[in-house]
Design a protein around this motif. Sequence first.
Motif, PDB file in Angstrom:
ATOM      1  N   HIS A  61       0.815  -1.206   0.000  1.00 64.20           N
ATOM      2  CA  HIS A  61       0.000   0.000   0.000  1.00 64.20           C
ATOM      3  C   HIS A  61       0.856   1.266   0.000  1.00 64.20           C
ATOM      4  O   HIS A  61       1.977   1.274   0.518  1.00 64.20           O
ATOM      5  CB  HIS A  61      -0.938   0.014   1.206  1.00 64.20           C
ATOM      6  N   PHE A  62       0.273   2.336  -0.519  1.00 65.46           N
ATOM      7  CA  PHE A  62       0.987   3.605  -0.687  1.00 65.46           C
ATOM      8  C   PHE A  62       1.703   4.061   0.573  1.00 65.46           C
ATOM      9  O   PHE A  62       2.827   4.572   0.519  1.00 65.46           O
ATOM     10  CB  PHE A  62       0.000   4.700  -1.143  1.00 65.46           C
ATOM     11  N   ASP A  63       1.064   3.897   1.722  1.00 71.34           N
ATOM     12  CA  ASP A  63       1.612   4.440   2.967  1.00 71.34           C
ATOM     13  C   ASP A  63       2.748   3.578   3.532  1.00 71.34           C
ATOM     14  O   ASP A  63       3.274   3.888   4.605  1.00 71.34           O
ATOM     15  CB  ASP A  63       0.513   4.617   4.016  1.00 71.34           C
ATOM     16  N   HIS A  64       3.137   2.543   2.805  1.00 74.66           N
ATOM     17  CA  HIS A  64       4.273   1.713   3.213  1.00 74.66           C
ATOM     18  C   HIS A  64       5.397   1.715   2.178  1.00 74.66           C
ATOM     19  O   HIS A  64       6.433   1.088   2.411  1.00 74.66           O
ATOM     20  CB  HIS A  64       3.810   0.281   3.481  1.00 74.66           C
ATOM     21  N   LEU A  90       1.943  -4.107  -6.175  1.00 69.78           N
ATOM     22  CA  LEU A  90       3.026  -3.127  -6.204  1.00 69.78           C
ATOM     23  C   LEU A  90       3.165  -2.493  -7.584  1.00 69.78           C
ATOM     24  O   LEU A  90       3.533  -1.317  -7.698  1.00 69.78           O
ATOM     25  CB  LEU A  90       4.346  -3.786  -5.800  1.00 69.78           C
ATOM     26  N   GLY A  91       2.866  -3.242  -8.610  1.00 67.60           N
ATOM     27  CA  GLY A  91       3.035  -2.753  -9.968  1.00 67.60           C
ATOM     28  C   GLY A  91       1.857  -1.984 -10.532  1.00 67.60           C
ATOM     29  O   GLY A  91       1.922  -1.499 -11.666  1.00 67.60           O
ATOM     30  N   ASP A  92       0.794  -1.838  -9.754  1.00 64.60           N
ATOM     31  CA  ASP A  92      -0.423  -1.214 -10.260  1.00 64.60           C
ATOM     32  C   ASP A  92      -0.806  -0.023  -9.374  1.00 64.60           C
ATOM     33  O   ASP A  92      -1.220  -0.215  -8.229  1.00 64.60           O
ATOM     34  CB  ASP A  92      -1.553  -2.244 -10.271  1.00 64.60           C
ATOM     35  N   PRO A  93      -0.680   1.223  -9.869  1.00 62.24           N
ATOM     36  CA  PRO A  93      -1.008   2.399  -9.051  1.00 62.24           C
ATOM     37  C   PRO A  93      -2.440   2.408  -8.525  1.00 62.24           C
ATOM     38  O   PRO A  93      -2.702   3.009  -7.481  1.00 62.24           O
ATOM     39  CB  PRO A  93      -0.763   3.571 -10.006  1.00 62.24           C
ATOM     40  N   GLY A 104       0.730   8.660  -8.958  1.00 62.24           N
ATOM     41  CA  GLY A 104       0.750   7.203  -8.980  1.00 62.24           C
ATOM     42  C   GLY A 104       2.046   6.648  -9.529  1.00 62.24           C
ATOM     43  O   GLY A 104       2.646   7.232 -10.427  1.00 62.24           O
ATOM     44  N   PHE A 105       2.490   5.533  -8.969  1.00 66.25           N
ATOM     45  CA  PHE A 105       3.681   4.880  -9.502  1.00 66.25           C
ATOM     46  C   PHE A 105       3.638   3.392  -9.214  1.00 66.25           C
ATOM     47  O   PHE A 105       2.915   2.927  -8.333  1.00 66.25           O
ATOM     48  CB  PHE A 105       4.972   5.505  -8.954  1.00 66.25           C
ATOM     49  N   SER A 106       4.417   2.663  -9.961  1.00 68.00           N
ATOM     50  CA  SER A 106       4.569   1.225  -9.736  1.00 68.00           C
ATOM     51  C   SER A 106       5.952   0.973  -9.162  1.00 68.00           C
ATOM     52  O   SER A 106       6.886   1.742  -9.375  1.00 68.00           O
ATOM     53  CB  SER A 106       4.376   0.450 -11.029  1.00 68.00           C
ATOM     54  N   LEU A 107       6.063  -0.113  -8.440  1.00 66.92           N
ATOM     55  CA  LEU A 107       7.316  -0.449  -7.771  1.00 66.92           C
ATOM     56  C   LEU A 107       7.715  -1.871  -8.129  1.00 66.92           C
ATOM     57  O   LEU A 107       6.892  -2.786  -8.045  1.00 66.92           O
ATOM     58  CB  LEU A 107       7.159  -0.309  -6.257  1.00 66.92           C
TER      59      LEU A 107
END
Length: 214
Positions: A61-64, A90-93, A104-107
């Motif tokens: 999640h975004f906050d992590h 992780l790969g889907d904003p 938005g970003f993917s990781l």
Amino acid sequence: MNNFRIRTCTVGMVGTNCYLVYREDLKKAVIVDPGDNGAHILNKCREYGIIPEAIVLTHGHFDHILAVEEIRRAFKEITVYAAEKEAKLLGDPRLNMTGSYGTGFSLSPDCLVKDGDVLELAGFKWKVLETPGHTAGSVCLWIEEEDVLISGDTLFAESLGRTDFPTGNAAEIIHSIKERLFILPDETMVYPGHGEPTTIGHEKTHNPVAFYNR
């Protein structure tokens, strides 16, 4: 003397606990869930005189995850670990919700892990426990030799993670807590993704999940 150290950096808009875990005698560290405020986390690393060798994510999640790339840029040799079952989120904003809370970003993690894997990082052995429910790929990290569990957003002090976000599942999180976490020793210290630390023993008698019988 016990060389184990765990420092908490509370970061971001929802007060996420980012943990710096290291041995006092080695100064190599693991950063767990760098959720935001990368500059603050990096300043704390300098303050404690530690060099992070890994980032480990309990979920996506975004906050992590918002400070992951900033820390990657600061420490070129660092390795990012996450659960293989969390790779899609992780790969889907949209799924990781970075698109809803900023740009938005993917990781892409460097190393994907699964249940039962043991990571040897910063002088400790970290056992990966798959605990789906908050997200499909949520994991907890058990450092057995130190009686420490980093529980992400699965288990909180007298509470549990919400399941109304993408890939969440209420039945699964209850099963994860009762069948994966409550079997750990009562004295295990629990460091959650939000809020104050607790113990497994305390949660077995005070957490509402303990009284859920269905």
